[in-house]
Each structure stands twice: as C-alpha cells, then as structure tokens.
Write a protein that holds these residues in place. Structure first.
Motif, mmCIF file in Angstrom:
data_model
loop_
_atom_site.group_PDB
_atom_site.id
_atom_site.type_symbol
_atom_site.label_atom_id
_atom_site.label_comp_id
_atom_site.label_asym_id
_atom_site.label_seq_id
_atom_site.Cartn_x
_atom_site.Cartn_y
_atom_site.Cartn_z
ATOM 1 N N TRP A 104 0.820 -1.219 0.000
ATOM 2 C CA TRP A 104 0.000 0.000 0.000
ATOM 3 C C TRP A 104 0.847 1.259 0.000
ATOM 4 C CZ3 TRP A 104 0.917 2.209 4.787
ATOM 5 C CH2 TRP A 104 1.263 1.351 5.818
ATOM 6 N N PHE A 105 1.977 1.226 0.710
ATOM 7 C CA PHE A 105 2.823 2.435 0.705
ATOM 8 C C PHE A 105 3.414 2.638 -0.694
ATOM 9 C CE2 PHE A 105 6.565 5.017 1.751
ATOM 10 C CZ PHE A 105 5.958 5.998 2.514
ATOM 11 N N SER A 106 3.836 1.526 -1.312
ATOM 12 C CA SER A 106 4.369 1.625 -2.674
ATOM 13 C C SER A 106 3.301 2.150 -3.625
ATOM 14 C CB SER A 106 4.848 0.267 -3.159
ATOM 15 O OG SER A 106 5.595 -0.371 -2.166
ATOM 16 N N ALA A 107 2.056 1.669 -3.432
ATOM 17 C CA ALA A 107 0.973 2.120 -4.308
ATOM 18 C C ALA A 107 0.792 3.623 -4.199
ATOM 19 C CB ALA A 107 -0.315 1.397 -3.944
ATOM 20 N N ILE A 108 0.807 4.137 -2.959
ATOM 21 C CA ILE A 108 0.604 5.583 -2.780
ATOM 22 C C ILE A 108 1.691 6.359 -3.490
ATOM 23 C CG2 ILE A 108 0.488 7.468 -1.121
ATOM 24 C CD1 ILE A 108 -0.531 5.459 0.931
ATOM 25 N N TYR A 109 2.960 5.963 -3.274
ATOM 26 C CA TYR A 109 3.976 6.822 -3.869
ATOM 27 C C TYR A 109 4.112 6.624 -5.366
ATOM 28 C CZ TYR A 109 7.904 3.410 -3.475
ATOM 29 O OH TYR A 109 8.729 2.337 -3.584
ATOM 30 N N LEU A 110 3.737 5.432 -5.861
ATOM 31 C CA LEU A 110 3.744 5.275 -7.320
ATOM 32 C C LEU A 110 2.663 6.144 -7.964
ATOM 33 C CD1 LEU A 110 4.507 1.530 -8.003
ATOM 34 C CD2 LEU A 110 5.818 3.550 -8.695
ATOM 35 N N LEU A 111 1.473 6.158 -7.336
ATOM 36 C CA LEU A 111 0.403 7.010 -7.859
ATOM 37 C C LEU A 111 0.814 8.472 -7.803
ATOM 38 C CD1 LEU A 111 -2.840 5.374 -6.446
ATOM 39 C CD2 LEU A 111 -2.194 5.661 -8.836
ATOM 40 N N LEU A 112 1.443 8.853 -6.701
ATOM 41 C CA LEU A 112 1.878 10.236 -6.563
ATOM 42 C C LEU A 112 2.911 10.573 -7.634
ATOM 43 C CD1 LEU A 112 1.417 12.634 -4.672
ATOM 44 C CD2 LEU A 112 3.421 11.926 -3.406
ATOM 45 N N PHE A 113 3.767 9.611 -7.890
ATOM 46 C CA PHE A 113 4.797 9.774 -8.905
ATOM 47 C C PHE A 113 4.159 10.011 -10.285
ATOM 48 C CE2 PHE A 113 8.137 8.196 -11.706
ATOM 49 C CZ PHE A 113 9.267 8.711 -11.119
ATOM 50 N N VAL A 114 3.174 9.165 -10.606
ATOM 51 C CA VAL A 114 2.484 9.313 -11.894
ATOM 52 C C VAL A 114 1.770 10.663 -11.947
ATOM 53 C CG1 VAL A 114 0.655 8.384 -13.337
ATOM 54 C CG2 VAL A 114 2.213 6.838 -12.163
ATOM 55 N N SER A 115 1.097 10.991 -10.847
ATOM 56 C CA SER A 115 0.377 12.261 -10.780
ATOM 57 C C SER A 115 1.334 13.429 -10.989
ATOM 58 C CB SER A 115 -0.312 12.355 -9.422
ATOM 59 O OG SER A 115 -0.838 13.618 -9.218
ATOM 60 N N LEU A 116 2.498 13.328 -10.394
ATOM 61 C CA LEU A 116 3.499 14.388 -10.503
ATOM 62 C C LEU A 116 3.962 14.535 -11.953
ATOM 63 C CD1 LEU A 116 4.956 16.255 -8.562
ATOM 64 C CD2 LEU A 116 6.711 14.538 -8.262
ATOM 65 N N VAL A 117 4.264 13.397 -12.572
ATOM 66 C CA VAL A 117 4.707 13.439 -13.972
ATOM 67 C C VAL A 117 3.612 14.042 -14.853
ATOM 68 C CG1 VAL A 117 5.339 12.037 -15.955
ATOM 69 C CG2 VAL A 117 6.302 11.521 -13.725
ATOM 70 N N GLY A 118 2.379 13.571 -14.626
ATOM 71 C CA GLY A 118 1.264 14.052 -15.427
ATOM 72 C C GLY A 118 1.003 15.521 -15.238
ATOM 73 N N CYS A 119 1.373 16.033 -14.081
ATOM 74 C CA CYS A 119 1.169 17.453 -13.792
ATOM 75 C C CYS A 119 2.319 18.274 -14.387
ATOM 76 C CB CYS A 119 1.093 17.622 -12.284
ATOM 77 S SG CYS A 119 0.707 19.260 -11.753
ATOM 78 N N LEU A 120 3.520 17.699 -14.317
ATOM 79 C CA LEU A 120 4.709 18.484 -14.682
ATOM 80 C C LEU A 120 4.883 18.637 -16.185
ATOM 81 C CD1 LEU A 120 7.500 17.436 -12.214
ATOM 82 C CD2 LEU A 120 6.164 19.517 -12.308
ATOM 83 N N LEU A 121 4.593 17.570 -16.938
ATOM 84 C CA LEU A 121 4.860 17.636 -18.380
ATOM 85 C C LEU A 121 4.070 18.761 -19.051
ATOM 86 C CD1 LEU A 121 5.279 13.883 -19.311
ATOM 87 C CD2 LEU A 121 7.032 15.633 -18.956
ATOM 88 N N PRO A 122 2.742 18.840 -18.825
ATOM 89 C CA PRO A 122 2.018 19.958 -19.431
ATOM 90 C C PRO A 122 2.510 21.313 -18.935
ATOM 91 C CG PRO A 122 0.492 18.359 -18.481
ATOM 92 C CD PRO A 122 1.858 17.949 -18.074
ATOM 93 N N ARG A 123 2.901 21.364 -17.661
ATOM 94 C CA ARG A 123 3.349 22.647 -17.112
ATOM 95 C C ARG A 123 4.651 23.083 -17.740
ATOM 96 N NH1 ARG A 123 2.689 23.294 -10.704
ATOM 97 N NH2 ARG A 123 4.062 25.062 -11.042
ATOM 98 N N ALA A 124 5.532 22.116 -17.957
ATOM 99 C CA ALA A 124 6.804 22.464 -18.581
ATOM 100 C C ALA A 124 6.557 22.985 -19.995
ATOM 101 C CB ALA A 124 7.713 21.242 -18.612
ATOM 102 N N TRP A 125 5.625 22.354 -20.712
ATOM 103 C CA TRP A 125 5.289 22.773 -22.072
ATOM 104 C C TRP A 125 4.679 24.176 -22.046
ATOM 105 C CZ3 TRP A 125 6.389 22.645 -26.781
ATOM 106 C CH2 TRP A 125 5.480 22.968 -27.789
#
Lengths: 315, 519
Positions: free
Chosen positions: B80-101
């Motif tokens: 469960w801890f791995s699940a949380i941080y993996l989701l957060l990781f994906v969320s972060l990537v998904g948030c950052l790529l459009p922002r960088a663009w």
C-alpha cells in the motif's frame, strides 16, 4: 574537556530570568487583549493608514503622513510587553551563549539546550511578525507555550553542562541541529496563527478581539514560506550527517519518518494555498496538521520512542 | 459496436488521467503518503529491529498478527505504501509535463496588452507630467530594465507599456518538482544496487575482506545484489582506543586500521587510517564505518592430559553505559576423534564480563566502561554443546535445550579476576587471562547516493526560487491631456499569491510618474 562551572551557573541564572521576564510580558499582552479595542475598530484605522501611504489620486504623489497619536493605556501595556519580550529574548540568547562557552561546543547537544534554541527562534519570529502585522496583543498566545516549554526544559529535562558523546561530535551538530531547531521554532508561529485563523473564521463575532482572519492567514503563509526551505535544508543536512555517522543517509528512523511526514504536510499546505477551493480553512487545517506533527516530532519522538535520535540527554 | 466501446474506453482513460493529475488528487495522495508513513514511526519496524517486531506481535496477539499481515511492520516496503507513492509519482509526472510545455510557450509569448481600465488593478497610481508621451515611454523603458516589456500605441497619440517579470519563479517551481522526481528515482535505484553488512573484528590485527557475504555477521543486499559482485577491499584492525568522561559517558572512539583496495590487494600494501565515529573510511566507492565496540574475554583451558587451548570469542554488551557483557566461549576437547566421546567433553564458559569490576557480595557488576579492572563471573558447562547437530547457534549463548535435556551440565560457577583460575572436578583448569577489544564495522555500498545529494541540493535551489521570486506585471499608459500635460496611469498586478509587491509598485510608480527630468 573541562566544563566551566561559573559560566554554567550564569547560564542557568539568565535562563531563569528569561522565563520570569516572559511571564511578565505575557501578563502585559493579556492585559492589552482584555482591555484593548476590538478588531473592527482596528481595521478602520489600518485601512485609513493604507490610504495615506498608498497612491494618491490627485496629480502629484504625496508622501504618507504619519500622525503621532496618544497611545491608549492598553496599547502602552502591549508595547511594554514587546519591550520585555525583547529583553527576555536577549537573556535567553545569553544563557545559550554562556552554555556554549562553558562547554566549548555548540549549545544544542541535549533536549534542554535544543528546546531553548527552538523557543528562542519562535520568539524571534514572533518579534519580526509584530513589526509587520497588527497582531501585538496575541503575544500571550505565543509566549504561554514558550514558557511551558522552557519550564519543562528547565526542570524535568534539565541536563548538566557536559561534552557530547562521540556520535554528536561533528560540525554537522552545529549545522543540522541549529537549522532544524530554528526552522521548527519558526514553524510554531504559523501553527498558532492557523489555529487562531480557524477560531476566528469559524464563528464571526465570537472572537472579536482576534485580528482579521486575512492577517492571520498571511502571517501563517509568510512564516511558513520562510521556514519550509530552511526545514528542507535542515533535513538534508541531517541526511548528510547520517551518511557519515550511521552509515546511511536515510533509514526511516522514527525521527526521520516524522520529519518526512511534517515536510509532506507543509508541502501540501503550500500547494493547497495555491489551489482554488483549498485556500482558507482547508489550507489552515493542513497547516495545523503540520504543526501537530512538528510538535509531536520535537517532543514525543525524542522522549518516548526509542530511535537513533534518542540521545537527547533524557535516557 | 467496437468503435463505440473504444471511444468510451478512451474517454474513461482520459478521465482517469485527468483525475489522477488534478491538484486535489495530488493533495489527497500527499496526505495519504504522510498518513501512511506515520505507522513506521509508531510501530517497530523489521528493517530497524526485527526482535522488537516479534516481541510486539507476541505481546499483542491477534492484533499484532493482523498488523503483520497488513505489512505494518514493513511499512516502507509494503504494497500500500508503494501504491501511494507510485500514484503520486504518476500524478506528478502528469502534472509536470504539461506545465513544462506551458512554461516553454509562455517564455516565448509577449507580455499581455495594457488593459483599458488600469484603475481596476490591485495596484494603481496616476499623475501628470510636462513630458510628452514618447519621452515618458522612453524613460519607462530605461526604468524597467530587466523586465520583459512591449510598447504599444493607441489612438489619439496614447502610448502604452506592458511589462512582466519573475519568470524564474515557475522555472524554480519546475526545477523543484523535477529534482524531486530525480531524487525518488535515485533513491529507488539505490535500493536495488546498494548493500550493507556488519562484522565484528578483533583489534589485535584482525582482518576482514569484502570477498563474499559469508564473511559478514549480518548482511542486507539490495534487490539486485546477489553477493558475487562486492567491491574487493580488506580492512585490518590494529588498535582501538576509547576515552570516557568520569561519569562513564564516552568521549571518543578510535580504531587504527589498515586498508587495501585495488592494486594494493595484489601488492599486499596496507594503508593506515584512523577510523572514528563520524569519520568513515571512503574507498573504492564503499564506506567503512566504526559502529560499536565491546570486549573479548581471553580464557586458557588446560585439559587433564596437559593440552592447552585458548579461547577468544567476543561477548556482547548488555549494558550500553557500563559495557557489562555476556557471552559464551566454547571449547572442543583436544585429540578426541570419536564424536560420541567428544560430545561428552565439550566445554562452554558463559556468564558476565565486567570491564571495571565491582562486587556486591558475590555478585559481579560493572562500574565503568573502560577495562580498568576486568573480572568475569562464569558458569562452566560440560557436555554436548549441540554444535555438531548442523544447526546454527548463537555465538553469544549456549543452547538451553541441551541443558534442559541434561546433555549439557553446569560443572562450576565462580568469579575470576585477571590471572585467576578455577579447577573442574576432572582436573581441567580454566584461567581468565584478561580482555581484548573488538570493534563492529559496517561496510556500505550505495552507488546512487551522490545523485540523491545532487537532487536534494537542486530541490532547495528550486524551492528558494519558487518561493522568493514574484511574478508580477506592470502597465503604463501615457495620454496627452487637455492642458498640454501628459496624464500617466500605472497599474500593477502580482500574478502569484505573494504579498510584498505593494512596496515595489509604490517605488516603481513614483519613478514612472515623476522622472528625474521633471524636477
């Protein structure tokens, strides 16, 4: 290394005097709060002042006009409270410096000294904020926890001046512990501000004497923005030190875990503060969570849970 | 219809992606991460202290077993801890790529046009001057040096300036978040390729070579470490010094070691290093730490047939302040080839070792951690130690089952100071010769920790930039007035939630309204 007993005694005396002075200052702040005007009147004065200092609508720019007015009696008490707080701060700083001189090391090697440095940072932050925000009469709310901490520190957590054990003999003790305790001390202030914000914004009129919620919110935000990067640096310094002292930079020791949790909480606060729909009360709640974890980390972890950080001189 | 299914499927995928990358999801995940990390501080963790976990489970019955099944004793490796941080990781990537663009596009865009009504801006000032609009604009261009600005013209000879500043705020923000990603990746890689191991070495020139896992007393490999690729290095402990304050608090530990790595291994060259706490030896990408120390009692056993054996096994401290230690020094009877006979005559010396002895009546205790006046209180057992059974056993204790079975019997109990001896009923003599120090060393290998450090430094830089730089705009409109003077209007807007723009704006607008040429 010998410990200078004379300096130690002077350090203890100044510590005691600082607590006494803080008690007096708290009394004065509480008097100002009890007998002072309510916030509605304050706000009028503040906005009037802003109009003078702001941009004129006429053709030429007029410099702000400062009107010297008579201080009311409660106001005078509050200003005396600030003066006494400064005195207490100087005494407390002197007590730390004397201890450092007596032991020939950084004066934050055990829980007693650490608590003193931390509250010192809290009080200093408070004094800075008083200059920027109209919140002077809240001094009591900041000083009462400080006095309690200093009292507990000076009695049950008191540790005789002595050199520190080998694990603490590193220049990282100077860097890591000072940065962490100063940033934690600063973080106590936005915690108090957010609690007051929640009180004030919840039932309007019920806490008439508290400052405007907007003022409390800005105060919480600005002090967090100052302390959060500092706290981050402190944690990183801790990791660098842990790599040299314990063989790994991060090992989920209880103290490290709690630091991680409060770091995440403050990061969430800063994000919430910048997200529509999360500003205001929700953000304030997150800040309070960060505050609770910070306090938990400062005391509970060191005093109750056994871990690598529990050499605070209480074992 | 398959195409419709496809469309619905894509839509739900897109919605999931949008939901995952929304700020409130990220906030919730951050909150969950904090909440999920908390049990690790409150409950004992296997990775830190497996013994405590077992105690906790034993003490708490079904509750402990339930927590164990839910992985609460291995929080940071749990599903469960791995699940949380993996989701957060994906969320972060998904948030950052459009922002960088978005940021990339914004950098190339011009500042927005001057709004019609500047009086509506949060910051606003007006004034008039004898200068003509062109002069005012030229002065503004000089005054707004370092701002991205664009000048414009409106009908009626009106001139405008739009200026914007503080783009580095977003750059800092992106730097912070990307460094955070970098840190997470480096940390995860470190968990794969790192290893650490601990070993106890005697300080009379005892050697340790990092040749294989079997040389260690305790070893924790990363997920991709099989123990065949350990860094070749050797360490030899020549001496150990500990200093204490009068109250027993340790003041300093130093192990004088020699080490060899690389070509030194072939030429057998030892290089000296004073190993201290807080001062590990860093060689060939590995680190050697001084973790702890203790005492090894030295015993000499003279068997009835005259043969002499000496034993030097480390005992472990049971009191961290006084270093009172326990252990078991085990002997095989010499010249007995017959297993059955041998198993009747094995010896074990167990008991308590006090580096600085105090006796309360017959009871031995330690008063001080230094070996000022060592003494032991020993129980000597004879019989079958059970070490031939093939099962491993602790070097610090004897197998109590053998005692319970009557196959191992206590044959003597006595206090011994240095040089004193005791005689068993069969004529065997046990002499206590003194103590020797041992040190516990840790070898650590983490190829990615430099990257973690770099990422964290960049995190601080990005954080500082994003929290101190203000993104703000200023507009100016200079219009010819009726009386021949030029009316100047200035408006300002802080794009970010940052107080403090007011002071800058006041100063700026004063300069723009009243240039030095006016006075």
């Amino acid at each position: 290394m010998p410990v200078n007993a004379t300096l130690t005694t002077y350090s203890d005396w100044t510590y005691g005097s600082a607590v006494a002075v803080y008690v007096l200052a708290t009394g004065l702040y509480l008097c100002e709060m009890a007998f002072g005007r309510t916030e509605a009147r304050d706000r009028e004065l503040v906005t009037a002042g802003a109009r003078i200092a702001g941009s004129g609508t006429s053709g030429t720019w007029t410099p702000g006009l400062v009107v010297q007015r008579e201080w009311s009696r409660p106001e005078r008490l509050g200003r005396m409270g600030v003066a006494l707080t400064v005195l207490g701060l100087l005494l407390q700083a002197a007590s730390l410096v004397l201890r450092g001189l007596a032991t020939q090391r950084a004066p934050w090697g055990n829980m007693y000294e650490y608590g003193s440095l931390l509250t010192l940072a809290g009080v200093a932050t408070w004094l800075v904020l008083v200059r920027k925000f109209p919140v002077r009469k809240l001094g009591g709310f900041v000083l009462i926890p400080v006095i309690i901490l200093l009292f507990v520190g000076g009695t049950s957590l008191y540790t005789d001046a002595a050199p520190v054990q080998p694990a603490l003999q590193s220049y990282w003790l100077v860097v890591h512990v000072s940065v962490i305790s100063v940033s934690s001390g600063v973080l106590l202030v936005p915690g108090v501000a957010s609690v007051l914000y929640l009180l004030k914004s919840n039932k309007r009129g019920r806490f008439a004497k508290l400052p405007d919620p907007d003022v409390l919110d800005r105060m919480a935000y600005r002090s967090t923005v100052f302390a959060f990067p500092l706290f981050t640096i402190g944690v990183i310094c801790g990791a660098i030190w842990a790599e040299a002292a314990w063989g790994r930079f991060w090992g989920w020791d209880p103290k490290e875990t709690a630091a991680f949790v409060s770091w995440v909480a403050y990061a969430a606060y800063l994000h919430a503060r910048a997200t529509a729909g999360w500003r205001g009360r929700r953000a304030a709640w997150i800040n309070v969570v960060g505050f609770v974890v910070t306090v938990f980390n400062l005391f509970f972890i060191n005093l109750v849970i056994a871990g690598l950080h529990s050499y605070a001189g209480v074992g | 219809m398959p195409s419709k299914t496809l469309v619905t499927g894509l839509a739900s995928l897109r919605n999931t992606w949008r939901g995952l990358t929304a700020m409130r999801t990220a906030l919730t995940l951050l909150f969950l991460l904090a909440l999920g990390a908390m049990p690790g501080a409150l409950l004992p963790q296997r990775s830190l202290n497996a013994g405590k976990v077992d105690e906790y489970i034993a003490a708490n019955g079904w509750w402990g077993r339930l927590l164990d099944r839910l992985q609460f004793f291995d929080v940071y490796a749990s599903v469960w801890f791995s699940a949380i941080y993996l989701l957060l990781f994906v969320s972060l990537v998904g948030c950052l790529l459009p922002r960088a663009w978005e940021y990339f596009k914004q950098m190339r865009a011009k500042p927005v046009l001057t709004p019609r009504n500047l009086a509506r801006m949060p910051h606003h000032a007006t004034g008039s001057t004898a200068r003509v609009p062109d002069e005012v604009v030229a002065y503004a261009a000089r005054r707004l040096k370092g701002w991205r600005r664009v000048t414009g013209e409106e009908s009626g000879g009106v001139r405008t300036v739009s200026a914007e500043r503080g783009f580095l705020r977003e750059a800092g923000n992106l730097l912070f978040h990307f460094s955070l990603l970098g840190l997470l990746i480096a940390f995860a890689l470190g968990k794969m390729f790192s290893y650490e191991g601990q070993v106890i070495v005697q300080t009379d020139g005892g050697e340790f070579c990092n040749a294989g896992v079997y040389n260690y007393d305790w070893f924790r490999p990363g997920l991709r470490v099989d123990g065949t690729q350990l860094t070749p290095l050797c360490v030899k402990v020549d001496d150990f010094t500990a200093t204490y304050l009068p109250n027993g608090q340790a003041e300093g530990f130093r192990a004088d070691i020699g080490y060899q790595s690389g070509t030194d291994l072939d030429s057998d060259t030892w290089r000296p290093y004073p190993l201290e706490v807080n001062s590990p030896l860093r060689i060939a990408g590995d680190r050697v730490y001084l973790l702890g120390h203790g005492y090894t009692p030295l015993f000499t056993v003279t068997f009835p047939n005259g043969e002499v054996r000496s034993g030097a096994t480390q005992w472990r401290p049971v009191n961290p302040i006084t270093l009172a230690s326990e252990g078991a020094t085990k002997f095989d009877p010499p010249h007995l080839t017959d297993g059955e006979q041998r198993r009747r005559g094995q010896l074990a010396i167990t008991g308590l070792l006090a580096p600085t002895a105090v006796f309360r009546g017959e009871l031995l205790d330690s008063a001080f951690p230094a070996a000022n006046n060592p003494a032991v209180a020993v129980d000597v057992y004879r019989g079958d130690l059970g070490i031939d059974s093939g099962l491993g056993q602790s070097i610090f204790s004897i197998d109590q089952k053998m005692v319970a079975d009557g196959r191992l019997a206590k044959v003597a109990r006595q206090n011994l100071r240095v040089g004193e001896e005791l005689r068993l009923d069969d004529g065997t003599v046990v002499r206590f010769d003194g103590v020797r120090d041992w040190v516990s060393l840790q070898i650590s290998h983490d190829p990615t920790q430099g990257w973690v450090l770099l990422s964290s430094v960049l995190i601080v830089v990005g954080l500082g930039m994003s929290l101190t730089i203000k993104r703000r705009r200023v507009w100016m409109r200079a219009a010819p007035g009726a009386d021949g003077r030029t009316v100047i209007e200035v408006g300002g807007l802080a794009r970010t939630d940052q107080a403090g723009y007011g002071e800058e704006f006041t100063e700026l607008s004063r300069d723009l309204l009243v240039s030095k040429e006016d006075s």
